[in-house]
Design a protein around this motif. Structure first.
Motif, short mmCIF file in Angstrom:
data_model
loop_
_atom_site.label_atom_id
_atom_site.label_comp_id
_atom_site.label_asym_id
_atom_site.label_seq_id
_atom_site.Cartn_x
_atom_site.Cartn_y
_atom_site.Cartn_z
N GLU A 137 21.71 33.18 41.21
CA GLU A 137 21.19 34.39 41.87
C GLU A 137 22.32 35.12 42.60
OE1 GLU A 137 18.01 35.69 45.38
OE2 GLU A 137 17.90 33.70 44.46
N LYS A 138 23.17 34.36 43.30
CA LYS A 138 24.29 34.99 44.01
C LYS A 138 25.26 35.64 43.03
CE LYS A 138 24.34 32.34 48.29
NZ LYS A 138 25.18 31.62 49.27
N TRP A 139 25.45 35.00 41.88
CA TRP A 139 26.35 35.55 40.88
C TRP A 139 25.82 36.86 40.32
CZ3 TRP A 139 31.14 35.52 39.70
CH2 TRP A 139 31.57 35.97 38.46
N GLU A 140 24.53 36.92 40.08
CA GLU A 140 23.92 38.15 39.58
C GLU A 140 24.01 39.27 40.60
OE1 GLU A 140 20.03 36.79 38.57
OE2 GLU A 140 20.61 36.08 36.57
N GLN A 141 23.88 38.94 41.88
CA GLN A 141 24.04 39.94 42.94
C GLN A 141 25.48 40.46 42.98
OE1 GLN A 141 22.77 37.81 46.43
NE2 GLN A 141 20.58 38.03 45.95
N LEU A 142 26.43 39.56 42.76
CA LEU A 142 27.85 39.94 42.74
C LEU A 142 28.13 40.93 41.61
CD1 LEU A 142 30.80 37.43 43.11
CD2 LEU A 142 30.85 39.20 41.38
N LEU A 143 27.58 40.66 40.44
CA LEU A 143 27.82 41.51 39.28
C LEU A 143 27.23 42.90 39.45
CD1 LEU A 143 27.21 39.03 36.31
CD2 LEU A 143 29.39 39.77 37.28
N ALA A 144 26.26 43.03 40.35
CA ALA A 144 25.63 44.33 40.59
C ALA A 144 26.50 45.22 41.48
CB ALA A 144 24.26 44.14 41.22
N LEU A 145 27.53 44.65 42.09
CA LEU A 145 28.42 45.42 42.96
C LEU A 145 29.31 46.33 42.12
CD1 LEU A 145 29.63 42.58 45.36
CD2 LEU A 145 27.99 44.38 45.92
N PRO A 146 29.82 47.43 42.72
CA PRO A 146 30.81 48.25 42.02
C PRO A 146 32.05 47.41 41.70
CG PRO A 146 30.02 49.35 44.00
CD PRO A 146 29.49 47.96 44.05
N LEU A 147 32.71 47.71 40.63
CA LEU A 147 33.84 46.90 40.17
C LEU A 147 34.91 46.74 41.25
CD1 LEU A 147 34.69 45.40 37.61
CD2 LEU A 147 35.98 47.43 36.92
N TYR A 148 35.17 47.83 42.02
CA TYR A 148 36.23 47.77 43.02
C TYR A 148 35.89 46.84 44.19
CZ TYR A 148 33.28 51.16 45.50
OH TYR A 148 32.24 51.79 46.12
N SER A 149 34.63 46.46 44.33
CA SER A 149 34.22 45.56 45.40
C SER A 149 34.12 44.11 44.94
CB SER A 149 32.86 45.98 45.97
OG SER A 149 32.90 47.28 46.49
N GLN A 150 34.32 43.87 43.66
CA GLN A 150 34.03 42.56 43.12
C GLN A 150 35.11 41.51 43.36
OE1 GLN A 150 32.77 42.71 39.03
NE2 GLN A 150 31.00 44.01 39.47
N VAL A 151 36.37 41.91 43.49
CA VAL A 151 37.44 40.92 43.65
C VAL A 151 37.24 40.13 44.94
CG1 VAL A 151 39.91 40.52 43.85
CG2 VAL A 151 39.06 42.25 42.27
N SER A 152 36.97 40.84 46.02
CA SER A 152 36.71 40.18 47.29
C SER A 152 35.48 39.29 47.21
CB SER A 152 36.53 41.23 48.40
OG SER A 152 36.23 40.61 49.63
N ALA A 153 34.42 39.79 46.57
CA ALA A 153 33.18 39.02 46.42
C ALA A 153 33.40 37.78 45.56
CB ALA A 153 32.09 39.90 45.84
N ILE A 154 34.20 37.92 44.51
CA ILE A 154 34.51 36.80 43.62
C ILE A 154 35.26 35.70 44.38
CG2 ILE A 154 36.05 36.11 41.72
CD1 ILE A 154 35.15 38.69 40.28
N LEU A 155 36.24 36.11 45.18
CA LEU A 155 37.01 35.14 45.96
C LEU A 155 36.10 34.40 46.93
CD1 LEU A 155 39.75 33.94 46.82
CD2 LEU A 155 40.01 35.87 48.39
N ASN A 156 35.23 35.13 47.62
CA ASN A 156 34.30 34.50 48.57
C ASN A 156 33.32 33.58 47.85
OD1 ASN A 156 35.45 35.82 50.76
ND2 ASN A 156 34.06 37.56 50.62
#
Length: 359
Positions: free
Chosen positions: A211-230
């Motif tokens: 579920e958290k991964w699907e929420q991450l993928l819904a973010l704009p691409l430019y916000s995903q690197v930080s979210a991926i690291l976290n």
């Protein structure tokens, strides 16, 4: 004294620890010393300080006592940054008023409400090393965390890199080049947080990572690197807290954990994200890139590809033999792999650069 402390922590296995003298021998050290540290942490019964993400402790080094308050800060992967205030004490008695008056602080509690919660007792070996335009202090800590509330203990075996002078990218570059040995894992958890877990008998749980991964993928691409690291750091920290035995006992738990990493690495090697990461690295200042590697762009792509190959192999073998212990041991070996450490540091570099551009 006030500092804005910037540090990075590595959790160590014995095989890395045994090779540490060889790694240090290649650097010029300003100083080297060894000292026992006894740190007593305080909070109120309702955890007023913890709820404000603050830490209050008295540190004893020989016959010297220091009262420290660390306020809420930021954690980028394993790079910790937070305001820190220190005063000397004549003994091991709290003096909250002196701390507040000296730095014009207003803390969320009164001294009479505070009581010892846990201790971190360890031996620290220190090295101060010049690196590029900076000075970086290495601290090897070995000891334990104890609490009067529980008979349990938690082992401390970690290497801290603290920026004493210079710029944050230098500490990332230093750790990136420090060793090629396996056996060190990036840690986003400080001793104080581990002490709270121990004192309050708090246990990790397996979150719904899909579920958290699907929420991450819904973010704009430019916000995903930080979210991926976290996201990855959260999965790693929870897995480490739960321990290998927890996963080995259950096939579904093992599949769930491996799948979290598989989704992550498959996405990092996808065309869209691969192109975005390449473009982000190419936009970095050339001096920063040179501090890591002239071939950093290709290196990072190779790290991510290797990560995907490793997790794919673990997943395939586990599907065939259903041996949880073998799969979890292989995953742990990967998490302590030097390639994994380097790829996480590059991700931290991208996130740090992104935050600097926002300022």
């Amino acid at each position: 004294m006030k500092n804005n402390e910037i540090e990075l922590k590595l959790r160590l296995r014995p095989d890395f620890l045994s090779k540490l003298p060889v790694d240090l021998a290649s650097y010029e050290c300003y100083s080297q010393e060894q000292q026992p540290l006894i740190n007593t942490y305080y909070d109120t019964p309702d955890l007023a300080l913890s709820r404000k993400k603050s830490i209050l402790r008295i540190r004893k080094i020989k016959n010297h006592f220091t009262l420290t308050i660390k306020l809420a800060g930021q954690v980028t992967g394993g790079l910790h940054s937070h305001p820190e205030y220190n005063i000397s004490l004549p003994d091991d008695k709290l003096d909250l008023e002196a701390l507040e008056n000296k730095f014009s602080l207003t803390l969320p509690c009164k001294q009479e409400e505070l009581a010892p919660l846990f201790q971190t007792n360890f031996t620290r070996k220190l090295w101060l090393i010049p690196y590029r335009t900076s000075k970086i202090e290495l601290a090897l800590d070995e000891g334990e965390i104890i609490s009067p509330r529980t008979p349990k203990k938690d082992i401390i075996c970690e290497l801290e890199f603290e920026l004493k002078e210079g710029i944050p990218t230098d500490i990332l570059s230093f750790v990136y080049h420090f060793s090629s040995n396996n056996g060190a894992m990036l840690s986003a958890t400080n001793k104080a947080k581990r002490g709270y877990w121990l004192a309050l008998d708090e246990h990790a749980n397996m979150d719904d990572y899909l579920e958290k991964w699907e929420q991450l993928l819904a973010l704009p691409l430019y916000s995903q690197v930080s979210a991926i690291l976290n996201f990855e750091q959260e999965v790693i920290e929870n897995a480490w807290r739960l321990g290998q035995e927890y996963f080995c006992q259950d096939f579904t738990r093992t599949v769930k954990l491996i799948s979290a990493f598989f989704n992550l690495y498959a996405y990092l090697t996808s065309v869209e994200m691969g192109q975005f990461l390449t473009a982000s690295l190419e936009q970095l200042d050339s001096e920063i890139v040179q501090a890591f590697s002239p071939t950093l762009v290709n290196d990072f792509a190779s790290f991510n590809q290797y990560a995907y190959q490793q997790i794919q192999k673990i997943m395939q073998e586990h599907s065939q033999n259903r041996d949880n212990s073998q799969a979890i041991q292989a995953l742990w070996d990967w998490l302590y792999c030097n390639v994994q450490l380097k790829r996480l540091i590059v991700e931290m570099l991208l996130v740090l650069n992104e935050k600097n551009e926002e300022k």
